[in-house]
Design a protein around this motif. Structure first.
Motif: not given
Length: 265
Positions: A216-223, A239-251
């Protein structure tokens, strides 16, 4: 022309008509008329509305009805009523926090899931990031880097763990701040607030297992890098990839919390 004159010129009793299907309460009609006047004349916070006796005459209404209408506007956060010398009704601007609280109250008795929230986040967060890209400045990038530093290390205790989870959402809140689209920005920030307030999310954030947030941090720094380069397509995709990854983590975490609860019972 004074504010009182402007109100009188644009919102007479004749302009207040009941709806075609169901007659509206008189207090609601008066409240709506005052709201229209505030908008049409661009009245600012702190501007005084006409005195109570003027409103009574203008709307041919009783004192109690006018007071109830103004009280309704005060509850909505659009008017502030002062008592005593120099008192009266004054235009107020509803804060974002109050608006979110009212919307949250609407959803209080409804079922809102993590999947529901991310269905919207996956659609809206890429849009708001591209919009913010055009406005964010050096100070904004510094704020984002500073927020990442809050959770770039393992927490020392439960208090810091909680602060880190809140900061992860604050990163996206800051991005949304720089969007010119007020509606889009509000929607994204409201979804982030839901993730802070939703009971199942709070249960997840309290778990003491290590949080795998490096991706997630890597996504944010890339962003941040893509936003600096004004590369809209890349910003949207990251951001689309970051949100998909974040959803997977939360679920995944949600499933673990539910499994733990079942084991304990």
């Amino acid at each position: 022309m004074s504010v009182s004159d402007q109100v009188a010129a644009t919102a007479s009793p004749k302009t207040i008509k009941p709806g075609p299907r169901k007659a509206r309460k008189r207090t609601d009609e008066i409240a709506e008329a005052v709201k229209r006047t505030i908008m049409e004349h661009g009245l600012e916070p702190g501007d005084r509305l006409p005195q109570e006796k003027e409103l009574i005459a203008q709307y041919a209404a009783s004192k109690g009805t006018v007071r109830e209408a103004l009280k309704s506007l005060e509850v909505q956060g659009l008017v502030r009523i002062r008592t005593g010398p120099g008192g009266g009704a004054f235009v107020e601007r509803m804060s974002e926090g109050r608006a979110m609280s009212l919307l949250g109250n609407y959803l209080f008795a409804k079922t809102v899931t993590i999947a529901d929230i991310y269905a919207l986040r996956k659609a809206l967060e890429p849009l708001v990031a591209v919009d913010a890209m055009e406005n964010i400045d050096a100070a904004g990038f510094t704020r984002l880097e500073g927020i990442i530093s809050v959770y770039a290390h393992e927490p020392r205790d439960a208090e810091e763990r909680w602060a880190q989870r809140m900061a992860e959402l604050d990163f996206h809140s800051v991005v949304a701040e720089y969007s010119d689209n007020a509606l889009l920005s509000f929607q994204c920030r409201f979804l982030q607030r839901l993730l802070k307030d939703l009971a199942v999310c709070r249960d997840i954030y309290r778990q003491d297992q290590p949080v795998m947030r490096q991706r997630g941090i890597a996504y944010q720094r890339e962003l941040i890098a893509a936003m600096r380069e004004k590369d809209g397509d890349r910003v949207r995709q990251i951001m689309a990839d970051h949100m998909a990854h974040a959803e997977q983590q939360m679920l995944t975490l949600e499933a673990e919390v539910e499994a733990r609860f079942l084991d304990e019972n």
